[in-house]
Design an enzyme around this catalytic site. Structure first.
Site, PDB file in Angstrom:
ATOM      1  N   ARG A  54       0.853  -1.192   0.000  1.00  0.00           N
ATOM      2  CA  ARG A  54       0.000   0.000   0.000  1.00  0.00           C
ATOM      3  C   ARG A  54       0.883   1.234   0.000  1.00  0.00           C
ATOM      4  NH1 ARG A  54      -5.158   0.489   3.902  1.00  0.00           N
ATOM      5  NH2 ARG A  54      -5.706  -1.129   2.392  1.00  0.00           N
ATOM      6  N   LYS A  78      -6.925 -14.205   6.044  1.00  0.00           N
ATOM      7  CA  LYS A  78      -7.486 -14.310   4.697  1.00  0.00           C
ATOM      8  C   LYS A  78      -6.948 -15.544   3.973  1.00  0.00           C
ATOM      9  CE  LYS A  78      -7.908 -10.443   2.573  1.00  0.00           C
ATOM     10  NZ  LYS A  78      -7.733  -9.210   1.758  1.00  0.00           N
ATOM     11  N   LYS A  90       2.247  -7.877   4.678  1.00  0.00           N
ATOM     12  CA  LYS A  90       1.794  -6.655   4.025  1.00  0.00           C
ATOM     13  C   LYS A  90       2.945  -5.664   4.055  1.00  0.00           C
ATOM     14  CE  LYS A  90      -2.272  -5.160   2.354  1.00  0.00           C
ATOM     15  NZ  LYS A  90      -3.256  -5.955   1.593  1.00  0.00           N
ATOM     16  N   ASP A 125      -1.815  -2.931  -3.998  1.00  0.00           N
ATOM     17  CA  ASP A 125      -2.816  -2.584  -2.999  1.00  0.00           C
ATOM     18  C   ASP A 125      -3.209  -1.134  -3.249  1.00  0.00           C
ATOM     19  OD1 ASP A 125      -3.928  -3.902  -0.341  1.00  0.00           O
ATOM     20  OD2 ASP A 125      -3.551  -1.812   0.151  1.00  0.00           O
ATOM     21  N   SER A 153      -5.713  -7.341  -9.790  1.00  0.00           N
ATOM     22  CA  SER A 153      -6.600  -8.307  -9.136  1.00  0.00           C
ATOM     23  C   SER A 153      -7.934  -7.693  -8.731  1.00  0.00           C
ATOM     24  CB  SER A 153      -5.912  -8.891  -7.899  1.00  0.00           C
ATOM     25  OG  SER A 153      -5.615  -7.864  -6.955  1.00  0.00           O
ATOM     26  N   ALA A 266     -13.562  -3.714   1.703  1.00  0.00           N
ATOM     27  CA  ALA A 266     -12.613  -3.010   2.564  1.00  0.00           C
ATOM     28  C   ALA A 266     -12.007  -3.963   3.594  1.00  0.00           C
ATOM     29  CB  ALA A 266     -13.304  -1.854   3.275  1.00  0.00           C
TER      30      ALA A 266
END
Length: 372
Positions: A54, A78, A90, A125, A153, A266
């Site tokens: 991100r 996830k 992440k 992201d 994606s 989200a």
């Protein structure tokens, strides 16, 4: 006289890292480009971590750390609930994407990813694109979702959310599912816009909201029948679909929700875990975000095992079966869907081996058979 215990140790930092169970947090700074990034590996018992990068103009580095810790934790869940042999990770890059994502900075970031030697695969992201990943991939093989791979994606994420929403709607309202239902989509970026298209195709009525007038204008150019609302969280809806940044459901805002179902793309939709019970008390069914929005992860993970586009689509649509089983199990036991989902994750992590360690460049050796 005994020396005083040392203070300000990394793992005792009460501001961000105190109490975290993350395996590894890497702070990356490149002097030449000014790149500032943080990579967090939460849990690699199931396999190497996979999660997007991100890029966001965080007010402080502490904000960036808090976000990456929260997001990487969600990625563990996830991957586990999707039945993938992958861990949770992440990364965040600090700054405005248009300003900081220069080719040189992206190459520097790729070199940082490469130092993890396969413990972390990165994807796109919020704030990053497949084009950015093309540059990152010049420095490391641990990139998925670039244009040379399976690409953006966004559609797979939207398809997974749509499949989850339709399964939950059928569970609540019968075989008609989403047909004739009103869905409020909060955030019409690359995922929200595709979700709107799928909803319209299923016969749903859509109310859209986004702080970007440009994003709404793009949506209305192709879908002029979509209604635009100032807010959707408290609108008269059947389904509330948060598809922007997380944290919109708080102890205060949950009292305003009028929808019977919450299901969106989200991450980290609940400001705190207790909000799940608040929703249930109001008769609102919440599909845990890390279950519903796993389609993008399923797509990019498919690159590791060379799964075809058809196989990937089948896997993504199969998230509907997970949601149906989840809601049925929760209803039968008088429990919250989030509790059941967390239990499934805990069971799969407990059954896994020790953390993956350095993979010496190797991908997981066996292709996953997704658990539903």
């Amino acid at each position: 006289m005994t020396d005083a215990a040392p203070t300000n140790l990394v793992f005792d930092r009460a501001d961000e890292l105190g109490g975290t169970v993350h395996e590894q947090v890497v702070f990356c700074r490149d002097r030449e480009t000014g790149l500032r990034a943080v990579i967090a590996l939460h849990d690699t018992r199931l396999g190497p971590a996979l999660g997007g990068t991100r890029c966001y103009p965080y007010a402080t580095e502490a904000d960036a750390v808090r976000d990456v810790l929260r997001l990487s934790t969600g990625m563990t869940a996830k991957a586990a609930v999707a039945g993938l042999p992958l861990g949770g990770g992440k990364a965040v890059i600090i700054g405005e994407p248009a300003e900081v994502l220069t080719p040189d900075a992206l190459r520097a970031y790729g070199r940082f990813v490469d130092t993890l030697a396969g413990r972390y695969y990165t994807a796109a992201d919020v704030g990053t694109t497949a084009e950015n990943l093309d540059v990152v991939a010049t420095q490391t093989p641990y990139v998925v979702g670039s244009n040379s791979g399976s690409g953006d994606s966004g559609f797979s994420t939207a398809l997974g959310v749509f499949s989850s929403m339709r399964a939950a709607a059928e569970h609540l309202w019968g075989s008609a599912g989403l047909a004739g239902r009103t869905v409020g989509v909060e955030g019409v970026g690359k995922v929200g816009t595709r979700l709107v298209e799928l909803l319209l195709g299923a016969g749903a009525h859509v109310v859209a909201q986004d702080p970007s007038g440009r994003a709404l204008a793009r949506l209305l150019e192709t879908h002029p029948d979509v209604a635009v609302g100032q807010r959707v969280l408290d609108a008269d809806l059947d389904v509330y679909a948060p598809c922007a940044l997380g944290g919109t459901l708080t102890p205060e805002t949950v009292q305003q929700v009028r929808a019977a179902l919450v299901c969106g793309a989200a991450n980290n939709q609940l400001s705190e875990a207790a909000v799940a019970a608040d929703l249930a008390a109001r008769g609102v069914t919440w599909v845990p975000d890390y279950v519903a929005n796993g389609g993008g992860l399923v797509q990019v993970a498919g690159e590791i095992w060379d799964r075809s586009a058809e196989q990937v689509r089948t896997d993504v649509e199969g998230i509907a079966d997970t949601v149906t089983a989840l809601l049925t199990r929760a209803e039968a036991g008088g429990r919250l869907p989030g509790e059941v989902a967390d239990e499934i994750v805990a069971e799969r992590l407990a059954a896994a081996s020790a953390p993956s360690g350095t993979t010496s460049g190797s991908a997981p050796v066996s292709e996953p058979e997704l658990v539903r």
